[in-house]
Design an enzyme around this catalytic site. Structure first.
Site, PDB file in Angstrom:
ATOM      1  N   ASP A   1      34.940  41.133  40.000  1.00  0.00           N
ATOM      2  CA  ASP A   1      36.110  40.756  40.777  1.00  0.00           C
ATOM      3  C   ASP A   1      35.664  39.802  41.873  1.00  0.00           C
ATOM      4  OD1 ASP A   1      38.481  40.561  42.098  1.00  0.00           O
ATOM      5  OD2 ASP A   1      38.558  42.642  42.759  1.00  0.00           O
ATOM      6  N   SER A   2      36.497  38.841  42.186  1.00  0.00           N
ATOM      7  CA  SER A   2      36.123  37.820  43.172  1.00  0.00           C
ATOM      8  C   SER A   2      36.008  38.367  44.584  1.00  0.00           C
ATOM      9  CB  SER A   2      37.160  36.698  43.170  1.00  0.00           C
ATOM     10  OG  SER A   2      38.408  37.169  43.655  1.00  0.00           O
ATOM     11  N   GLY A   3      36.671  39.487  44.848  1.00  0.00           N
ATOM     12  CA  GLY A   3      36.628  40.071  46.188  1.00  0.00           C
ATOM     13  C   GLY A   3      37.885  39.882  47.000  1.00  0.00           C
ATOM     14  N   GLY A   4      38.858  39.174  46.452  1.00  0.00           N
ATOM     15  CA  GLY A   4      40.080  38.915  47.207  1.00  0.00           C
ATOM     16  C   GLY A   4      40.794  40.182  47.643  1.00  0.00           C
TER      17      GLY A   4
ATOM     18  N   ASP B   1      41.067  48.446  34.657  1.00  0.00           N
ATOM     19  CA  ASP B   1      40.027  49.093  35.451  1.00  0.00           C
ATOM     20  C   ASP B   1      40.700  49.867  36.563  1.00  0.00           C
ATOM     21  OD1 ASP B   1      39.228  47.823  38.416  1.00  0.00           O
ATOM     22  OD2 ASP B   1      40.459  46.499  37.174  1.00  0.00           O
TER      23      ASP B   1
END
Length: 371
Positions: A92-95, A265
Site C-alpha cells: 500500500d502506498s501509505g495514503g 485485505d
C-alpha cells in the site's frame, strides 16, 4: 510482470475465478491477503502463513518507510529477502495510514506532508517518493499514492481530492522504473456516484495493471458499500484485477465477490485473534467469556486447523486470560484458516455454478460452510 486470467464466471452475478501471476508465483482469485503491516503477519512465521493456503500478503509502505527504512530493506533483497517470504507481495502506498495514524497531515500540490506517529518527525510523501519506496521494497504489486479523504467529507472536498489522486496517479506511472512490478491505480470518490465514475474513468484512461477501490470501509453501511462498489466497477475493465482495499468481514467479502472484486485485505482476522474473538462455522466466539472456562470442546468441531484439532476451549481461554503469547498464535491460526477456507469455498462454488446458494446459506447460518 503481472498476468491476469479469468477462468470461470458466475452466471448470476459478476463473481469470477481467475489467476494472478507474478514473479513470485500464482495467486488464485478471489483471494484474501493477510496483512503484514510491519513485514510480518503478526505471531506467525512465513511458512505457517503459506501452509494456511495464502499466496500473497500485503505490507504497508508507510510503516516500513518509517521503521526500519526502505533503504535498509533494499539491502536485504527487498521484502522477500528481508522477511523470508517467497510468495507474492502487494504494498500500500501509505495514503490511508497518513490519514489514520499521523499526528498531523497536510495535503500539498506535490504530496502529503505528515508527522510520524512514532516520533513526530516530519516527512513528505510525493508520488515519486511513494514509488521509490515501493520499488526499494521489491513488491510485486504497488499502489499509486492517493489521498484518502475522511468519511463524510463534503462533495467539494471529495471532488478536489479525486483531482489530486488522479494527478498523483499519472505522476506515479510516469516515474515507475521497475518493469517487473505491477502498478494499480486507486479509485476514490467517497459516497458520490459521479465522482467515483470520474475517478475510475480517468484512471482507466491511464491503463494501469489493475485497479483498487479505496476510501471505503470507514463508516458506510454494507448496503452503501455494495452499491458504491457496483457503481464503480462498471467503469473498470473486466480483464483487469480489482482490489477492494481494507475490507474484510466474511459477509462483506461474499457480497463484494458478487460485484466482481478479486482481491481483499483486512486486519479483522488477525486483530480479532489478538483480542480473543474467534471465527467458527457457528458464528464468532469471544473466548474470555466465563462459559468457556471448563469447556472441553474445540473452538469448532468441524474445523481442521491445528488449533481446533489439538486444544480445548478451556485451555485456550486459560492461555488468553493469562496473557500467554501462545494464545495469539493459536487464535491467529484459527482465524486465518477460517478465511482461507472461506476463499476456497467461494472459488469452488463459483466454478460449480452454486455461488448464490452458498452465499445465501453462509449468511443465513451465521458462517456455516455447505457440505
Amino acid at each position: 510482470m503481472l498476468k491476469f486470467h479469468i477462468n470461470y464466471k458466475d452466471q448470476n452475478s459478476s463473481a469470477r475465478v481467475g489467476t494472478i501471476e507474478t514473479n513470485h508465483g500464482t495467486v488464485e482469485t478471489p483471494a484474501f491477503m493477510p496483512v503484514g503491516t510491519q513485514a510480518t503477519v503478526k505471531s506467525l512465521t512465513p511458512d505457517e502463513v503459506k501452509d494456511l493456503g495464502f499466496s500473497m500478503i500485503v505490507v504497508n509502505a508507510y510503516h516500513i518507510y518509517l521503521r526500519p527504512g526502505h533503504h535498509l530493506v533494499k539491502n536485504y533483497g527487498g521484502l522477500h529477502g528481508f522477511m523470508g517470504w517467497d510468495k507474492s507481495i502487494a504494498t500500500d502506498s501509505g495514503g490511508f495510514q497518513v490519514l489514520s495514524l499521523s499526528k498531523k497531515r497536510k495535503i500539498l500540490d506535490n504530496g502529503i506532508f505528515f508527522q510520524s506517529h512514532i516520533d513526530g518527525s516530519e516527512h513528505l510523501f510525493t508520488p515519486e517518493k511513494s514509488i521509490e519506496i515501493q520499488e526499494y521494497l521489491g513488491s510485486d504489486i504497488m499502489m499509486c499514492l492517493d489521498e484518502c479523504p475522511p468519511y463524510q467529507s463534503s462533495y467539494e472536498y471529495i471532488r478536489n481530492s479525486v483531482a489530486v489522486t488522479t494527478r498523483w496517479a499519472n505522476q506515479c506511472k510516469a516515474c515507475k522504473n521497475n518493469k517487473e512490478a505491477a502498478l494499480f491505480g486507486i479509485i476514490q470518490g467517497g459516497i458520490y456516484k459521479d465522482l467515483r465514475e470520474k475517478s475510475a474513468q480517468d484512471l482507466v484512461e491511464m491503463d494501469f495493471d489493475g485497479y483498487s477501490v479505496g476510501g471505503l470501509g470507514i463508516g458506510e453501511t454494507t448496503e452503501d458499500l455494495v452499491t458504491i462498489t457496483d457503481q464503480t466497477l462498471k467503469h473498470v475493465p473486466v480483464d483487469k484485477p480489482r482490489y477492494l482495499m481494507g475490507l474484510g468481514t466474511p459477509v462483506d467479502i461474499l457480497e463484494l465477490v458478487s460485484s466482481g472484486v478479486d482481491l481483499f485485505d483486512c486486519v479483522i482476522p488477525t486483530r480479532n485473534a489478538r483480542n480473543g474473538t474467534l471465527f467458527t462455522s457457528k458464528g464468532k466466539i469471544v473466548i474470555k467469556n466465563a462459559q468457556y472456562k471448563d469447556d472441553p470442546n474445540p473452538i469448532d468441531d468441524s474445523c481442521e486447523c491445528y488449533t481446533c484439532k489439538n486444544f480445548s476451549r478451556a485451555y485456550l481461554r486459560h492461555l488468553f486470560m493469562s496473557g500467554e503469547l501462545l494464545a495469539y498464535r493459536l487464535f491467529t491460526i484459527n482465524n486465518l484458516h477460517y478465511y482461507s477456507k472461506l476463499m476456497k469455498e467461494i472459488r469452488n462454488h463459483i466454478k460449480l455454478g452454486s455461488y448464490n446458494k452458498f452465499k445465501k446459506h453462509f449468511i443465513e447460518s451465521g458462517g456455516e460452510f455447505l457440505n
